[in-house]
Scaffold this motif. Structure first.
Motif, PDB file in Angstrom:
ATOM      1  N   LEU A  35       0.544  -1.380   0.412  1.00  0.00           N
ATOM      2  CA  LEU A  35      -0.041  -0.355  -0.345  1.00  0.00           C
ATOM      3  C   LEU A  35       0.795   1.498  -0.371  1.00  0.00           C
ATOM      4  CD1 LEU A  35      -3.392  -0.609   2.406  1.00  0.00           C
ATOM      5  CD2 LEU A  35      -3.098   0.117   0.553  1.00  0.00           C
ATOM      6  N   LYS A  36       1.927   1.167   0.810  1.00  0.00           N
ATOM      7  CA  LYS A  36       3.282   1.900   1.280  1.00  0.00           C
ATOM      8  C   LYS A  36       3.409   2.393  -0.748  1.00  0.00           C
ATOM      9  CE  LYS A  36       3.616   2.796   6.151  1.00  0.00           C
ATOM     10  NZ  LYS A  36       4.801   2.499   7.193  1.00  0.00           N
ATOM     11  N   LEU A  37       4.079   1.881  -1.121  1.00  0.00           N
ATOM     12  CA  LEU A  37       4.790   1.293  -1.988  1.00  0.00           C
ATOM     13  C   LEU A  37       3.773   2.053  -3.328  1.00  0.00           C
ATOM     14  CD1 LEU A  37       6.618  -1.698  -2.465  1.00  0.00           C
ATOM     15  CD2 LEU A  37       7.828   0.571  -2.966  1.00  0.00           C
ATOM     16  N   PHE A  38       2.312   2.307  -3.926  1.00  0.00           N
ATOM     17  CA  PHE A  38       1.900   2.241  -4.031  1.00  0.00           C
ATOM     18  C   PHE A  38       0.986   3.475  -3.994  1.00  0.00           C
ATOM     19  CE2 PHE A  38      -2.876   2.714  -6.360  1.00  0.00           C
ATOM     20  CZ  PHE A  38      -2.599   2.559  -7.131  1.00  0.00           C
ATOM     21  N   GLU A  39       1.253   4.247  -2.925  1.00  0.00           N
ATOM     22  CA  GLU A  39       1.039   5.236  -2.430  1.00  0.00           C
ATOM     23  C   GLU A  39       2.012   6.182  -2.989  1.00  0.00           C
ATOM     24  OE1 GLU A  39      -1.629   6.520  -1.383  1.00  0.00           O
ATOM     25  OE2 GLU A  39      -2.926   4.547  -0.968  1.00  0.00           O
ATOM     26  N   VAL A  40       3.285   5.868  -2.906  1.00  0.00           N
ATOM     27  CA  VAL A  40       4.423   6.899  -3.117  1.00  0.00           C
ATOM     28  C   VAL A  40       4.371   7.019  -4.645  1.00  0.00           C
ATOM     29  CG1 VAL A  40       6.396   6.597  -3.411  1.00  0.00           C
ATOM     30  CG2 VAL A  40       5.460   6.042  -1.308  1.00  0.00           C
ATOM     31  N   ALA A  41       4.119   5.929  -5.428  1.00  0.00           N
ATOM     32  CA  ALA A  41       4.066   5.784  -6.880  1.00  0.00           C
ATOM     33  C   ALA A  41       3.030   6.748  -7.443  1.00  0.00           C
ATOM     34  CB  ALA A  41       3.724   4.236  -7.393  1.00  0.00           C
ATOM     35  N   VAL A  42       1.951   6.580  -7.508  1.00  0.00           N
ATOM     36  CA  VAL A  42       0.665   7.500  -7.242  1.00  0.00           C
ATOM     37  C   VAL A  42       1.130   8.691  -7.177  1.00  0.00           C
ATOM     38  CG1 VAL A  42      -1.931   8.012  -6.655  1.00  0.00           C
ATOM     39  CG2 VAL A  42      -1.073   6.137  -7.013  1.00  0.00           C
ATOM     40  N   VAL A  45       2.922  10.056 -10.233  1.00  0.00           N
ATOM     41  CA  VAL A  45       3.005   9.615 -11.547  1.00  0.00           C
ATOM     42  C   VAL A  45       2.395  11.409 -12.233  1.00  0.00           C
ATOM     43  CG1 VAL A  45       0.555  10.177 -12.996  1.00  0.00           C
ATOM     44  CG2 VAL A  45       0.560   8.167 -11.354  1.00  0.00           C
ATOM     45  N   ASP A  46       2.956  12.460 -12.163  1.00  0.00           N
ATOM     46  CA  ASP A  46       3.368  13.688 -12.721  1.00  0.00           C
ATOM     47  C   ASP A  46       4.185  13.493 -13.312  1.00  0.00           C
ATOM     48  OD1 ASP A  46       0.588  13.456 -12.627  1.00  0.00           O
ATOM     49  OD2 ASP A  46       0.209  14.965 -10.797  1.00  0.00           O
ATOM     50  N   SER A  47       4.858  13.400 -12.432  1.00  0.00           N
ATOM     51  CA  SER A  47       6.897  13.918 -11.657  1.00  0.00           C
ATOM     52  C   SER A  47       6.970  13.983 -13.384  1.00  0.00           C
ATOM     53  CB  SER A  47       7.825  12.959 -10.723  1.00  0.00           C
ATOM     54  OG  SER A  47       7.673  11.691 -12.100  1.00  0.00           O
ATOM     55  N   LEU A  48       7.151  12.835 -14.006  1.00  0.00           N
ATOM     56  CA  LEU A  48       7.889  13.328 -16.234  1.00  0.00           C
ATOM     57  C   LEU A  48       7.068  13.430 -16.734  1.00  0.00           C
ATOM     58  CD1 LEU A  48       9.267   9.552 -16.728  1.00  0.00           C
ATOM     59  CD2 LEU A  48      10.516  11.351 -15.015  1.00  0.00           C
ATOM     60  N   GLY A  49       5.137  14.330 -16.559  1.00  0.00           N
ATOM     61  CA  GLY A  49       5.244  15.417 -17.446  1.00  0.00           C
ATOM     62  C   GLY A  49       4.975  14.637 -18.347  1.00  0.00           C
ATOM     63  N   ASN A  50       3.699  15.224 -19.177  1.00  0.00           N
ATOM     64  CA  ASN A  50       3.436  14.203 -20.734  1.00  0.00           C
ATOM     65  C   ASN A  50       2.401  13.226 -20.696  1.00  0.00           C
ATOM     66  OD1 ASN A  50       5.428  16.665 -22.078  1.00  0.00           O
ATOM     67  ND2 ASN A  50       6.162  15.346 -21.682  1.00  0.00           N
ATOM     68  N   PHE A 125       3.595   2.192 -14.873  1.00  0.00           N
ATOM     69  CA  PHE A 125       2.263   2.317 -14.461  1.00  0.00           C
ATOM     70  C   PHE A 125       1.322   0.920 -15.917  1.00  0.00           C
ATOM     71  CE2 PHE A 125       2.497   4.846 -10.876  1.00  0.00           C
ATOM     72  CZ  PHE A 125       1.856   4.085 -10.116  1.00  0.00           C
ATOM     73  N   ALA A 126      -0.042   0.685 -15.410  1.00  0.00           N
ATOM     74  CA  ALA A 126       0.108   0.358 -16.698  1.00  0.00           C
ATOM     75  C   ALA A 126      -1.106   1.598 -17.564  1.00  0.00           C
ATOM     76  CB  ALA A 126      -1.982  -0.777 -16.881  1.00  0.00           C
ATOM     77  N   PRO A 127      -1.074   1.668 -18.445  1.00  0.00           N
ATOM     78  CA  PRO A 127      -1.824   2.601 -19.120  1.00  0.00           C
ATOM     79  C   PRO A 127      -2.726   2.805 -19.061  1.00  0.00           C
ATOM     80  CG  PRO A 127      -0.382   1.515 -20.190  1.00  0.00           C
ATOM     81  CD  PRO A 127      -0.533   0.543 -19.686  1.00  0.00           C
ATOM     82  N   LEU A 136      -8.701  10.895  -9.358  1.00  0.00           N
ATOM     83  CA  LEU A 136      -8.668  10.379  -8.267  1.00  0.00           C
ATOM     84  C   LEU A 136      -7.840  11.480  -7.363  1.00  0.00           C
ATOM     85  CD1 LEU A 136      -9.608   7.985  -6.058  1.00  0.00           C
ATOM     86  CD2 LEU A 136      -7.560   7.136  -6.469  1.00  0.00           C
ATOM     87  N   LYS A 137      -6.266  11.696  -8.098  1.00  0.00           N
ATOM     88  CA  LYS A 137      -5.073  12.597  -6.651  1.00  0.00           C
ATOM     89  C   LYS A 137      -5.467  14.044  -7.379  1.00  0.00           C
ATOM     90  CE  LYS A 137      -1.015  13.334  -7.563  1.00  0.00           C
ATOM     91  NZ  LYS A 137       1.070  13.037  -8.356  1.00  0.00           N
TER      92      LYS A 137
END
Length: 380
Positions: A35-42, A45-50, A125-127, A136-137
């Protein structure tokens, strides 16, 4: 803000909210570290943009969040990432405009790279999951990642995310004036069916007795949320006859100043209560398990706040021996207790009343006894 940035907010409706609820519930069976890993990954999500589906995450943050230390920490991190991919399978059902259901299963994260000599890991991530996560975010579950990473129970993390989904809707709609006062109140005091709560926390087959569910999942999770977040959460049962059918939560956001004061005061009370002789007596008689000191901090604080002042008053009147005898008696007679603090408070109050009544009766008997004459035999 530009119109383009405002556009996603305009698309939000009740149907979309339900979809977000399904997404949150889909994480119920993940382990705490997953759960924690998933939260960090979510959060990245915007970090690379595009709109890219690959994210880079600082490994130092992950090591700290997961408590990974030592020379094998990269290997342990790889194990945690593999477990995440294994655990994270989202099963959801959505309905179209004609109320036709569509069942969807998505593996949200399907690849990662952990180069041991790199400061970052790469996750893919899966597209198919990106539109849900982004919406959601951006709109509902903007909660503090730091809060989640401090929590030690996956139940607390799952419940916290669900509560934040409701609270963010309250915040958003209270500004947009698109909801009635009653609807806003429902976001601030959300209700959940007991079966849905079990689904949310992944306890469909565990803790069948509500008292166990309450102790191990509900009370413990609320205590963690109150300790590690800027929110004060309480709850009450929803009944149908005598049966518990649901739970209603109450969410209150604390200001920084209030939160600081509450944290300092409760921490002092917690330490004082842990070191109290009354805690030793209660644990010694088997009323509390020793691990309760660690697993249910809120209960310990409640003991110090509500019960121990009663014990102090009782001890001043009747002494410590009588109080210890009372605690021993309660331990033998109590059995399973639903609300232990309330039960112990009522028990000592009732016993105190009984002793005071007996004292009055004894005084009354002594007052009405005929005086026995005392003769002075020395004077014949």
């Amino acid at each position: 803000m530009t119109k383009k940035e405002d556009a996603p907010l305009k698309k939000i409706d009740d149907k979309l909210v339900a979809e977000h609820n399904d997404l949150i519930q889909a994480t119920a069976n993940m382990t705490l570290n997953s759960l924690k890993l998933f939260e960090v990954a979510v959060g990245a999500v915007d970090s690379l943009g595009n709109g890219k589906n690959k994210v880079l995450i600082d490994k130092k943050q992950l090591f700290e969040s997961l408590g990974v230390v030592g020379v094998n920490r990269n290997r342990n991190l790889t194990y945690a990432l593999r477990r995440l991919i294994q655990d994270a399978t989202f099963n959801m059902t959505f309905y179209d405009e004609d109320d036709e259901p569509t069942d969807i299963t998505i593996k949200p994260i399907y690849a990662f790279q952990n180069k041991h000599n790199s400061p970052n890991i790469e996750m893919t991530f899966a597209p198919e999951i990106l539109p849900f996560i982004t919406e959601l975010k951006n709109n509902f579950t903007r909660y503090r990642l730091d809060d989640v990473l401090k929590m030690k129970s996956r139940y607390a993390v799952s419940l916290y995310r669900w509560l934040m989904m409701n609270f963010r809707q309250y915040e958003y709609y209270s500004k947009s004036n698109d909801r009635t006062k009653q609807q806003l109140d429902e976001f601030l005091n959300p209700k959940i069916d007991l079966l849905e709560f079990r689904k949310l926390t992944g306890t469909q087959k565990k803790y069948k007795d509500f008292r166990n569910l309450r102790k191990r999942v509900l009370d413990a999770s609320v205590a963690e949320i109150n300790e590690h977040s800027e929110y004060e959460v309480s709850w009450q049962r929803i009944y149908a006859g005598r049966k518990t059918t649901g739970i209603q939560f109450h969410i209150n956001k604390l200001s920084e100043s209030v939160r600081s004061e509450v944290t300092q005061d409760t921490e002092k009370l917690y330490k004082k209560t842990v070191n109290s002789k009354y805690t030793a007596w209660i644990i010694g008689n088997g009323i509390l398990e020793p691990m309760t000191i660690i697993t249910n901090k809120k209960m310990i604080i409640n003991l110090g706040e509500k019960l121990y002042p009663k014990y102090e008053e009782f001890e001043k009147e009747f002494g410590d021996t009588v109080l210890m005898r009372h605690i021993s008696y309660v331990a033998k007679k109590s059995g399973k207790i639903d609300n232990i603090v309330s039960y112990l408070v009522k028990s000592v109050e009732k016993y105190r009343e009984k002793l005071k009544k007996e004292e009055k009766e004894e005084e009354s008997r002594n007052k009405n006894k005929p005086e026995i004459p005392v003769y002075d035999w020395t004077n014949g």
